[in-house]
Design a protein around this motif. Structure first.
Motif, PDB file in Angstrom:
ATOM      1  N   ARG A   9       0.838  -1.202   0.000  1.00  0.00           N
ATOM      2  CA  ARG A   9       0.000   0.000   0.000  1.00  0.00           C
ATOM      3  C   ARG A   9       0.872   1.251   0.000  1.00  0.00           C
ATOM      4  N   GLN A  37      -1.702   7.944 -10.773  1.00  0.00           N
ATOM      5  CA  GLN A  37      -2.677   8.983 -10.463  1.00  0.00           C
ATOM      6  C   GLN A  37      -1.990  10.116  -9.729  1.00  0.00           C
ATOM      7  N   MET A  88       0.713   7.792  -6.946  1.00  0.00           N
ATOM      8  CA  MET A  88      -0.134   6.651  -6.614  1.00  0.00           C
ATOM      9  C   MET A  88      -0.221   5.770  -7.855  1.00  0.00           C
ATOM     10  N   LEU A  90      -1.945   2.530  -9.663  1.00  0.00           N
ATOM     11  CA  LEU A  90      -3.154   1.705  -9.616  1.00  0.00           C
ATOM     12  C   LEU A  90      -3.097   0.628 -10.684  1.00  0.00           C
ATOM     13  N   LEU A 100     -13.551  -2.055 -15.691  1.00  0.00           N
ATOM     14  CA  LEU A 100     -12.270  -2.231 -15.020  1.00  0.00           C
ATOM     15  C   LEU A 100     -12.477  -2.491 -13.536  1.00  0.00           C
ATOM     16  N   PHE A 102     -10.262  -2.292 -10.128  1.00  0.00           N
ATOM     17  CA  PHE A 102      -9.014  -1.724  -9.662  1.00  0.00           C
ATOM     18  C   PHE A 102      -8.555  -2.342  -8.349  1.00  0.00           C
ATOM     19  N   GLY A 103      -7.245  -2.352  -8.165  1.00  0.00           N
ATOM     20  CA  GLY A 103      -6.671  -2.665  -6.872  1.00  0.00           C
ATOM     21  C   GLY A 103      -6.703  -1.433  -5.981  1.00  0.00           C
ATOM     22  N   PRO A 104      -6.242  -1.569  -4.728  1.00  0.00           N
ATOM     23  CA  PRO A 104      -6.307  -0.451  -3.774  1.00  0.00           C
ATOM     24  C   PRO A 104      -5.246   0.618  -4.000  1.00  0.00           C
ATOM     25  N   GLY A 105      -4.266   0.321  -4.835  1.00  0.00           N
ATOM     26  CA  GLY A 105      -3.230   1.318  -5.122  1.00  0.00           C
ATOM     27  C   GLY A 105      -1.989   1.155  -4.263  1.00  0.00           C
TER      28      GLY A 105
ATOM     29  N   TYR B  35     -16.903   6.292 -12.478  1.00  0.00           N
ATOM     30  CA  TYR B  35     -16.312   5.577 -11.354  1.00  0.00           C
ATOM     31  C   TYR B  35     -16.323   6.502 -10.131  1.00  0.00           C
ATOM     32  N   GLN B  37     -14.064   6.930  -6.505  1.00  0.00           N
ATOM     33  CA  GLN B  37     -12.875   6.509  -5.779  1.00  0.00           C
ATOM     34  C   GLN B  37     -12.912   7.110  -4.385  1.00  0.00           C
ATOM     35  N   GLU B  41      -8.453   4.085  -1.684  1.00  0.00           N
ATOM     36  CA  GLU B  41      -8.918   2.915  -2.432  1.00  0.00           C
ATOM     37  C   GLU B  41      -8.802   3.161  -3.927  1.00  0.00           C
ATOM     38  N   GLY B  42      -8.960   2.089  -4.711  1.00  0.00           N
ATOM     39  CA  GLY B  42      -9.002   2.248  -6.150  1.00  0.00           C
ATOM     40  C   GLY B  42     -10.407   2.622  -6.606  1.00  0.00           C
ATOM     41  N   PRO B  43     -10.540   3.146  -7.824  1.00  0.00           N
ATOM     42  CA  PRO B  43     -11.871   3.497  -8.350  1.00  0.00           C
ATOM     43  C   PRO B  43     -12.768   2.270  -8.491  1.00  0.00           C
ATOM     44  N   LEU B  45     -16.376   0.998 -10.449  1.00  0.00           N
ATOM     45  CA  LEU B  45     -17.330   1.330 -11.498  1.00  0.00           C
ATOM     46  C   LEU B  45     -18.732   1.529 -10.928  1.00  0.00           C
ATOM     47  N   LEU B  88     -14.981  10.029 -11.297  1.00  0.00           N
ATOM     48  CA  LEU B  88     -14.213  10.005 -12.537  1.00  0.00           C
ATOM     49  C   LEU B  88     -15.083   9.514 -13.678  1.00  0.00           C
TER      50      LEU B  88
END
Lengths: 111, 113
Positions: A9, A37, A88, A90, A100, A102-105, B35, B37, B41-43, B45, B88
């Motif tokens: 993380r 990001q 960041m 992602l 899509l 996404f993971g937590p980044g 999206y 976010q 955390e990640g975005p 949908l 987003l």
């Protein structure tokens, strides 16, 4: 519960170090993506992969490379980290449709 | 590259108020996604809109795709603190090498109790 996981993380590295960011998805998705990001710049695509051992450059590939040796794993590599790569990061995956996941980044700081 | 412009960049409102955020482009899209976010955390949908003039509702969130498929809006009714986050918009670019999503800069929404 479907998941995209990222290895860290938070990460702090020094200028010139080699950095590996790992991403794993458990959804059997063909496509995987790496974005960075930054405030005011949104998400920018670095690299993506639509199959094992395949990779395509995104919008900002300079200074990065990737590896996709297995379908579930997509690695982002910074060969020689620089301060302007503080960001960041992602990871995301998708099937043949557009959605899509996404993971937590990973928040990477390069000193 | 087809650019997505989001406005406003930042919005701060009180719980219970309504808000609208916008996503605009000079290009026509086959589809558009929204999206959200949350911090750390990640975005995630929220919705995909495909047809010009389409309206989709997700509880208190209403998404609209412009008739010309160049713009979209997200309206939140009676906002709650849980709506706080970065919103987003994104569109899919279909290429020979595969599909990839391009994102707008986002609208940061803060709902205060």
């Amino acid at each position: 519960d479907v998941k995209v996981t990222q290895s860290s993380r938070y990460l702090v590295k020094r200028t010139g170090e080699k950095v590996f960011l790992e991403c794993v998805q458990d959804m059997d998705h063909e496509n995987m993506f790496w974005y960075r990001q930054d405030p005011g710049l949104g998400l920018r695509l670095i690299y993506f992969s639509y199959d094992v051992k395949m990779k395509e450059k995104g919008d900002i590939p300079e200074g990065y490379s990737v590896s996709r040796e297995k379908k579930e794993r997509f690695s982002l590599i910074l060969e020689s980290a620089s301060t302007n790569q503080t960001s960041m990061y992602l990871c995301a995956s998708s099937s043949q449709v557009d959605d899509l996941f996404f993971g937590p980044g990973t928040r990477l700081t390069v000193l | 590259t087809q650019l997505l412009e989001q406005s406003p960049q930042f919005l701060s409102i009180q719980e219970g108020e309504n808000l609208t955020v916008y996503c605009n482009s000079s290009s026509v899209f086959s589809s558009l996604q929204w999206y959200r976010q949350e911090p750390g955390e990640g975005p995630v949908l929220l919705v995909t809109v495909v047809t010009g003039g389409e309206v989709k509702k997700l509880k208190r969130l209403t998404f609209q795709f412009g008739d010309a498929r160049k713009d979209s809006s997200l309206h939140i009714t009676a906002a709650q603190t849980g709506d706080t986050g970065l919103y987003l918009c994104a569109h899919n670019i279909k290429g020979a090498a595969g599909n990839k999503l391009t994102f707008g800069g986002g609208t940061r929404v803060l709902v205060k109790p």
